[in-house]
Design a protein around this motif. Structure first.
Motif, mmCIF file in Angstrom:
data_model
loop_
_atom_site.group_PDB
_atom_site.id
_atom_site.type_symbol
_atom_site.label_atom_id
_atom_site.label_comp_id
_atom_site.label_asym_id
_atom_site.label_seq_id
_atom_site.Cartn_x
_atom_site.Cartn_y
_atom_site.Cartn_z
ATOM 1 N N ILE A 6 0.927 -1.181 0.133
ATOM 2 C CA ILE A 6 -0.135 -0.001 0.069
ATOM 3 C C ILE A 6 0.773 1.234 -0.108
ATOM 4 N N ASN A 7 0.535 2.074 -1.054
ATOM 5 C CA ASN A 7 1.887 3.113 -1.131
ATOM 6 C C ASN A 7 3.155 2.888 -1.120
ATOM 7 N N ASN A 8 3.597 1.561 -1.778
ATOM 8 C CA ASN A 8 4.823 1.272 -1.599
ATOM 9 C C ASN A 8 5.259 0.557 -0.336
ATOM 10 N N THR A 11 2.247 -4.314 3.230
ATOM 11 C CA THR A 11 1.219 -4.313 4.198
ATOM 12 C C THR A 11 1.322 -4.904 5.585
ATOM 13 N N VAL A 12 2.141 -6.006 5.643
ATOM 14 C CA VAL A 12 2.594 -6.812 6.957
ATOM 15 C C VAL A 12 3.237 -6.179 7.721
ATOM 16 N N SER A 13 4.615 -5.748 7.193
ATOM 17 C CA SER A 13 5.249 -4.918 8.106
ATOM 18 C C SER A 13 4.859 -3.459 8.507
ATOM 19 N N ALA A 14 4.032 -2.726 7.759
ATOM 20 C CA ALA A 14 3.630 -1.486 8.201
ATOM 21 C C ALA A 14 2.399 -1.570 9.057
ATOM 22 N N TYR A 15 1.360 -2.618 8.710
ATOM 23 C CA TYR A 15 0.202 -2.566 9.723
ATOM 24 C C TYR A 15 -0.208 -4.029 10.094
ATOM 25 N N GLU A 92 -6.989 8.963 -2.447
ATOM 26 C CA GLU A 92 -6.825 7.906 -3.299
ATOM 27 C C GLU A 92 -5.273 7.173 -2.941
ATOM 28 N N PHE A 93 -5.131 5.737 -2.658
ATOM 29 C CA PHE A 93 -4.015 5.402 -2.302
ATOM 30 C C PHE A 93 -3.534 4.177 -3.450
ATOM 31 N N THR A 94 -2.553 3.568 -3.687
ATOM 32 C CA THR A 94 -2.353 2.482 -4.481
ATOM 33 C C THR A 94 -2.196 1.243 -3.619
ATOM 34 N N LEU A 95 -2.996 0.180 -4.310
ATOM 35 C CA LEU A 95 -2.605 -1.400 -3.662
ATOM 36 C C LEU A 95 -1.846 -1.914 -4.804
ATOM 37 N N ASP A 96 -0.859 -2.622 -4.563
ATOM 38 C CA ASP A 96 0.054 -3.105 -5.714
ATOM 39 C C ASP A 96 0.076 -4.759 -5.373
ATOM 40 N N LEU A 97 -0.582 -5.513 -6.220
ATOM 41 C CA LEU A 97 -0.403 -6.986 -6.072
ATOM 42 C C LEU A 97 0.989 -7.392 -6.751
ATOM 43 N N MET A 98 2.008 -7.639 -6.199
ATOM 44 C CA MET A 98 3.410 -7.822 -6.549
ATOM 45 C C MET A 98 3.620 -9.117 -7.560
ATOM 46 N N GLY A 99 2.666 -10.289 -7.005
ATOM 47 C CA GLY A 99 2.927 -11.593 -7.611
ATOM 48 C C GLY A 99 2.300 -11.312 -9.234
#
Length: 140
Positions: A6-8, A11-15, A92-99
């Protein structure tokens, strides 16, 4: 490498935020076509006469199943507050699906079905995609 950002930020580390089973099926959903007001259903004819020019689509609402996993009560409180503060203040924010090398531009709408169990919580994160037909690339 983290699977969701989320915004680079991971998600696990940040939240402590984990996206659960069903997330991909929500994000794979197609948008609904807007009624352009240019269709006629003639009573004396079969079918409907439609204008098939430029198409416009509705925003998509995603109901993403999530969990916050923490190691202690203090860790849980810190992660939950960080996520809540982000969602409250973010536009508005970005959600990246890296896979899948896929980026979504989303807005927060709601958090439903919140259920805390010990130092963890499960809930549904309701997000809005106002760019349902655009594909954004993840910068290298």
């Amino acid at each position: 490498m983290a699977n969701f950002l989320i915004n680079n930020q991971d998600t696990v580390s940040a939240y402590g935020l984990h996206f659960l089973k069903g997330t991909y099926s929500q994000l794979d959903a197609m948008p609904e076509l807007k009624d352009n007001g240019l269709s006629i259903d003639w009573a004396s004819e079969d079918g409907t006469e439609r204008y098939h020019g430029e198409k416009r689509f509705q925003s998509i609402t995603y109901n993403l199943p999530c969990a916050i996993l923490a190691t202690s009560t203090a860790d849980y409180e810190q992660k939950l507050r960080a996520l809540q503060n982000f969602l409250i203040t973010a536009g508005e924010f970005t959600l990246d699906l890296m896979g899948r090398y896929r980026r979504f531009k989303l807005s927060y709408q709601n958090m439903t079905g919140f259920n805390r169990i010990g130092n963890n919580a499960q809930f549904t994160l309701v997000l809005i995609n106002d760019h349902p037909t655009e594909y954004f690339t993840i910068p290298a």
